[in-house]
Design an enzyme around this catalytic site. Structure first.
Site, PDB file in Angstrom:
ATOM      1  N   GLY A 257       0.859  -1.184   0.000  1.00  0.00           N
ATOM      2  CA  GLY A 257       0.000   0.000   0.000  1.00  0.00           C
ATOM      3  C   GLY A 257       0.888   1.224   0.000  1.00  0.00           C
ATOM      4  O   GLY A 257       2.033   1.163  -0.443  1.00  0.00           O
ATOM      5  N   CYS A 260       2.867   5.681  -2.675  1.00  0.00           N
ATOM      6  CA  CYS A 260       3.682   5.637  -3.895  1.00  0.00           C
ATOM      7  C   CYS A 260       3.333   4.474  -4.807  1.00  0.00           C
ATOM      8  O   CYS A 260       2.955   4.683  -5.965  1.00  0.00           O
ATOM      9  CB  CYS A 260       5.149   5.559  -3.521  1.00  0.00           C
ATOM     10  SG  CYS A 260       5.641   6.916  -2.463  1.00  0.00           S
TER      11      CYS A 260
END
Ligand code: UGA
Length: 433
Positions: A257, A260
């Site tokens: 997650g 980025c």
């Protein structure tokens, strides 16, 4: 090169901008950080750090005489030799990167009549630098340089990553602009990759894509391990010792997650699609990750059947330890699915605070989150979880299921504490459920 301290203006006081500014100040440069959020600038002026990033508060305090904060563009640009752009580039509905904050910075630049270089730190699609170059030229700023200097720092270790990077990438249209940006990094012991702007932009996207690919790869191996009785932790160790493969980013879990990877994977997929190329592998990487976040639900079904009115405790909410960042955190998907299936969800996180996860009961302690639970799910591998007295926790639970979504804890120890234990990619274990 001048001997007076170089002056750097950093646009954007988020994770990337603050770390960049603080680290450049540490390297002896004079830095002014500009943001559009008044409360953020006020807090920084008072010496408060608006984000949780280990080491950043010390660095900001130690270099306070070389660091200023402003809301004013003219203030920031005054005397700046370099203008770093470190603003957000979130995804749009189409998956393209939203570059509006980047364009605002470029368009707000006043007439600059000294040598100055705009440096792109934000992650942008390949081709952005060329567009910025044209925009600067149209505005009569041909003498202002442009360099792509992507960042590879990870949240939680950003300060260390900046000061001791694996490499510094400098992509420039003009050799001398690249020389200037490379020189800013004097004092950092790392190879400098010099290249054209488009390649620098692609290095950033490709590096993140490579890391995501490894994660989805090991997660798929984990899923096959589960089906065949192998143990992905041993498998990762065994393949990681091959020097051609290496050990990093082979931790199977509940998926990646953060601010980025999910964003950059969509941006690269969309960039390829916009250029007429269907990036099959990247599509698979993204899909595997989405499914991986939901696998824990299947494990809970396996043990508990329907989840309606079951109590499930999520331990760790941030997308990884040592950050308070909840962007695209797998915990959000898990909480949402559990609530949709009628479960009661409690949660603990040592840093994430004040977040309103609709319908989730936030607990102050692991013990409180787990009391009366049918299952605990370790979502984020916070080190504090290794210190918990799991036998005592198990005593307070209604049904003793432990899903270790990060393969963090010793399964024998958990079984000894009375749990039925499941990891990711490990042979399912029995125990007194
Ligand atoms: C990532 C990259 O690691 C940085 O190099 C890059 O600069 C940054 O994105 C960015 O583009 O700004 P970050 O998102 O902070 O950094 O965090 P990572 O440590 O890379 O972790 C990302 C996700 O992958 C986390 O959810 C983590 O739990 C997961 N992960 C990581 C795994 O599931 N398995 C692993 O083996 C490694």
């Amino acid at each position: 090169m001048s001997t007076s301290p170089t002056r750097i203006a950093v646009f954007g006081a988020g994770y990337v901008g603050l770390v960049t500014g603080a680290c450049f100040a540490e390297l002896g440069h004079s830095v002014v950080v500009r943001d559009i959020v008044g409360a953020r600038i006020d807090a920084l002026r008072r010496g408060e750090v608006p984000i949780y990033e280990p080491g950043l508060d010390d660095l900001l305090a130690r270099n306070s005489e070389r660091l200023t904060f402003t809301l004013d563009v003219a203030d920031a640009i005054e005397g700046a030799d370099f203008v770093y752009v470190a603003v957000g580039t979130p995804p749009t509905y189409s998956g393209d990167a939203d570059l509006s904050a980047v364009w605002t910075v470029v368009d707000e630049l006043p007439v600059i009549d000294r040598p100055c270089t705009v440096v792109m730190k934000s992650t942008v699609p390949v081709g952005t630098g060329l567009r910025v170059r044209h925009r600067l030229d149209e505005r009569g700023l041909e003498h202002v340089g442009y360099v792509s200097n992507p960042e590879f720092t990870a949240e939680g270790t950003a300060v260390k990553d900046f000061m001791r990077p694996d490499r510094v990438v400098v992509g420039a249209f003009r050799e001398e602009d690249g020389d200037g940006v490379a020189a800013l990094h004097a004092g950092i012991d790392a190879p400098v990759v010099r290249c054209d702007v488009a390649s620098a932009e692609m290095i950033k996207l490709a590096a993140n894509a490579a890391l995501m690919t490894r994660i989805s790869f090991i997660n798929e191996i984990a899923n096959v391990c589960e089906a065949t009785g192998a143990d992905v932790v041993r498998v990762a160790e065994g393949i990681g010792l091959d020097r051609r493969i290496g050990p990093s980013f082979l931790r199977a879990g509940v998926g990646y997650g953060g601010s980025c990877f999910p964003k950059d994977s969509l941006a690269l997929k969309q960039l390829a699609a916009n250029s007429g190329y269907h990036f099959q592998l990247l599509n698979a990487v993204i899909e595997v990750n989405e499914l991986q976040k939901r696998r824990v639900i299947g494990k809970l079904h396996h043990h508990l059947g329907s989840l309606r009115d079951r109590n499930v405790a999520l331990l760790g909410l941030a997308f990884k330890p040592h950050t308070d960042d909840m962007r695209e955190a797998p915990s959000l998907v898990l909480a949402g699915r559990l609530l949709a299936e009628g479960a009661n969800v409690s949660a603990w996180d040592p840093v994430v605070d004040g977040i309103d996860l609709h319908g989730v009961r936030m607990a102050e302690t692991v013990e409180d989150a787990a009391a009366g639970a049918d299952a605990v799910v370790l979502v984020t591998e916070w080190p504090q979880l290794a210190e918990v007295d799991w036998s005592a926790v198990a005593q307070t639970m209604r049904t003793k299921i432990f899903v270790d979504g990060r393969n963090m804890l010793d399964q024998e120890m958990l079984r000894g504490a009375g749990f039925a234990v499941e990891g990711i990619g490990r042979a399912a274990a029995g125990g007194a459920a």
